[in-house]
Design a protein around this motif. Structure first.
Motif, PDB file in Angstrom:
ATOM      1  N   GLY A  22      21.888   4.756  38.805  1.00 14.11           N
ATOM      2  CA  GLY A  22      23.038   4.163  38.396  1.00 14.11           C
ATOM      3  C   GLY A  22      23.331   3.339  39.589  1.00 14.11           C
ATOM      4  N   VAL A  23      23.849   2.034  39.286  1.00 16.10           N
ATOM      5  CA  VAL A  23      24.282   0.837  40.180  1.00 16.10           C
ATOM      6  C   VAL A  23      25.525   1.093  40.439  1.00 16.10           C
ATOM      7  CG1 VAL A  23      24.406  -1.552  40.826  1.00 16.10           C
ATOM      8  CG2 VAL A  23      22.318  -0.491  39.667  1.00 16.10           C
ATOM      9  N   ARG A  24      26.534   1.267  39.693  1.00 17.16           N
ATOM     10  CA  ARG A  24      27.956   1.097  39.638  1.00 17.16           C
ATOM     11  C   ARG A  24      28.386   2.454  40.153  1.00 17.16           C
ATOM     12  NH1 ARG A  24      30.964   0.512  34.319  1.00 17.16           N
ATOM     13  NH2 ARG A  24      32.624   0.454  35.807  1.00 17.16           N
ATOM     14  N   LEU A  25      27.890   3.630  39.935  1.00 20.27           N
ATOM     15  CA  LEU A  25      28.279   4.961  40.185  1.00 20.27           C
ATOM     16  C   LEU A  25      27.174   5.964  40.214  1.00 20.27           C
ATOM     17  CD1 LEU A  25      30.812   6.161  41.549  1.00 20.27           C
ATOM     18  CD2 LEU A  25      31.637   6.551  39.255  1.00 20.27           C
ATOM     19  N   LYS A  26      26.993   6.509  41.130  1.00 17.20           N
ATOM     20  CA  LYS A  26      25.900   7.950  41.197  1.00 17.20           C
ATOM     21  C   LYS A  26      26.960   9.262  41.337  1.00 17.20           C
ATOM     22  CE  LYS A  26      22.322   5.124  43.549  1.00 17.20           C
ATOM     23  NZ  LYS A  26      21.375   5.202  42.584  1.00 17.20           N
ATOM     24  N   VAL A  27      26.794  10.017  40.287  1.00 15.85           N
ATOM     25  CA  VAL A  27      27.592  11.217  40.287  1.00 15.85           C
ATOM     26  C   VAL A  27      26.668  12.423  40.095  1.00 15.85           C
ATOM     27  CG1 VAL A  27      29.463  12.228  38.881  1.00 15.85           C
ATOM     28  CG2 VAL A  27      29.483   9.687  39.079  1.00 15.85           C
ATOM     29  N   TYR A  42      23.202  14.913  36.862  1.00 21.17           N
ATOM     30  CA  TYR A  42      23.708  13.742  37.321  1.00 21.17           C
ATOM     31  C   TYR A  42      23.747  12.694  36.330  1.00 21.17           C
ATOM     32  CZ  TYR A  42      18.472  12.982  37.449  1.00 21.17           C
ATOM     33  OH  TYR A  42      17.210  13.207  37.148  1.00 21.17           O
ATOM     34  N   ASN A  43      24.428  11.576  36.452  1.00 20.35           N
ATOM     35  CA  ASN A  43      24.500  10.700  35.525  1.00 20.35           C
ATOM     36  C   ASN A  43      23.208   9.783  35.194  1.00 20.35           C
ATOM     37  OD1 ASN A  43      25.064   9.378  38.011  1.00 20.35           O
ATOM     38  ND2 ASN A  43      26.086   7.579  36.823  1.00 20.35           N
ATOM     39  N   ALA A  44      22.978   9.873  33.902  1.00 17.68           N
ATOM     40  CA  ALA A  44      21.479   9.317  33.683  1.00 17.68           C
ATOM     41  C   ALA A  44      21.496   9.018  32.006  1.00 17.68           C
ATOM     42  CB  ALA A  44      20.356  10.298  33.997  1.00 17.68           C
ATOM     43  N   LEU A  45      20.434   8.482  31.594  1.00 20.12           N
ATOM     44  CA  LEU A  45      20.215   8.397  30.284  1.00 20.12           C
ATOM     45  C   LEU A  45      19.617   9.751  29.716  1.00 20.12           C
ATOM     46  CD1 LEU A  45      18.612   4.602  30.234  1.00 20.12           C
ATOM     47  CD2 LEU A  45      20.781   5.428  29.159  1.00 20.12           C
ATOM     48  N   PRO A  46      19.536  10.120  28.587  1.00 16.44           N
ATOM     49  CA  PRO A  46      18.870  11.320  27.963  1.00 16.44           C
ATOM     50  C   PRO A  46      17.372  11.096  28.321  1.00 16.44           C
ATOM     51  CG  PRO A  46      20.471  10.370  26.353  1.00 16.44           C
ATOM     52  CD  PRO A  46      20.518   9.204  27.483  1.00 16.44           C
ATOM     53  N   GLU A  47      16.598  12.267  28.248  1.00 16.32           N
ATOM     54  CA  GLU A  47      15.383  12.330  28.654  1.00 16.32           C
ATOM     55  C   GLU A  47      14.451  11.246  28.061  1.00 16.32           C
ATOM     56  OE1 GLU A  47      13.996  15.954  29.207  1.00 16.32           O
ATOM     57  OE2 GLU A  47      15.655  16.927  30.291  1.00 16.32           O
ATOM     58  N   ILE A  49      15.033   8.448  26.757  1.00 18.93           N
ATOM     59  CA  ILE A  49      15.363   6.827  26.784  1.00 18.93           C
ATOM     60  C   ILE A  49      15.022   6.551  28.267  1.00 18.93           C
ATOM     61  CG2 ILE A  49      17.021   5.059  26.715  1.00 18.93           C
ATOM     62  CD1 ILE A  49      18.564   7.079  24.689  1.00 18.93           C
ATOM     63  N   ASP A  50      14.241   5.347  28.643  1.00 18.79           N
ATOM     64  CA  ASP A  50      13.942   4.885  29.881  1.00 18.79           C
ATOM     65  C   ASP A  50      14.802   3.432  30.135  1.00 18.79           C
ATOM     66  OD1 ASP A  50      12.111   6.771  30.320  1.00 18.79           O
ATOM     67  OD2 ASP A  50      10.747   5.525  29.509  1.00 18.79           O
ATOM     68  N   GLY A  51      15.165   3.515  31.216  1.00 18.60           N
ATOM     69  CA  GLY A  51      15.824   2.070  31.741  1.00 18.60           C
ATOM     70  C   GLY A  51      17.125   2.336  32.637  1.00 18.60           C
ATOM     71  N   SER A  52      17.786   1.300  32.689  1.00 14.92           N
ATOM     72  CA  SER A  52      18.960   1.364  33.734  1.00 14.92           C
ATOM     73  C   SER A  52      20.120   1.784  33.239  1.00 14.92           C
ATOM     74  CB  SER A  52      19.220  -0.219  34.311  1.00 14.92           C
ATOM     75  OG  SER A  52      19.870  -0.666  33.499  1.00 14.92           O
ATOM     76  N   LEU A  53      20.939   2.354  33.732  1.00 12.47           N
ATOM     77  CA  LEU A  53      22.338   2.719  33.145  1.00 12.47           C
ATOM     78  C   LEU A  53      23.429   1.651  32.790  1.00 12.47           C
ATOM     79  CD1 LEU A  53      23.334   5.949  35.496  1.00 12.47           C
ATOM     80  CD2 LEU A  53      21.517   5.622  33.755  1.00 12.47           C
ATOM     81  N   GLU A  54      23.095   0.539  33.348  1.00 14.88           N
ATOM     82  CA  GLU A  54      24.029  -0.341  33.013  1.00 14.88           C
ATOM     83  C   GLU A  54      23.362  -1.752  31.984  1.00 14.88           C
ATOM     84  OE1 GLU A  54      23.338   0.379  36.084  1.00 14.88           O
ATOM     85  OE2 GLU A  54      25.256   1.535  36.615  1.00 14.88           O
TER      86      GLU A  54
END
Length: 143
Positions: A22-27, A42-47, A49-54
């Motif tokens: 994540g760019v905005r927030l890492k939790v 931690y905050n992430a996309l489901p396994e 799905i690839d890519g950025s969080l934003e």
């Protein structure tokens, strides 16, 4: 729970937050039961799905799984239960994660940073979950 263990579990939550892209927030979150880590997230996309969080506008994508949900999902493939556990989280929970935590039987949430929306914390308290800000524990121990 001893303060040194509380500090160690929060350090673990911080470490897992660093795994987020994540760019905005890492939790990061750690679920603890009987003084033992049973799951983390931690905050992430489901396994799958690839890519950025934003998205291109910098807004968090709807598919992003919050760290608390990720920690709860980690228990699905386990024989462990979140019943009567404590969640250590780098940031306070949103309302949707709070609903899941209550349903899972989490009895205490210790968070470090308060998110701008507090309805998640309000929901936890209204449903019998003990909610503690990490800095309050540290200040209390130093007095």
């Amino acid at each position: 729970m001893k303060l040194k263990h509380i500090q160690a579990y929060m350090e673990c939550a911080r470490a897992f937050a660093k795994c987020s892209v994540g760019v905005r927030l890492k939790v990061g979150s750690v679920l603890v039961k009987n003084n033992r880590i049973i799951s983390c997230g931690y905050n992430a996309l489901p396994e799958h799905i690839d890519g950025s969080l934003e998205d291109d506008d910098g807004k968090t994508k709807l598919e992003v799984r919050h760290s608390e949900k990720s920690a709860l999902m980690g228990l699905i493939k386990s024989s462990e239960s979140a019943q009567d556990s404590t969640l250590f989280c780098t940031h306070s929970c949103c309302k949707f994660c709070s609903i899941d935590l209550v349903d899972a039987g989490v009895k205490k949430v210790i968070y470090e940073h308060e998110y701008r929306l507090t309805e998640g914390l309000d929901y936890l308290r209204a449903n019998g979950v003990e909610v503690i800000r990490y800095s309050d524990l540290i200040e209390k121990d130093n007095t």
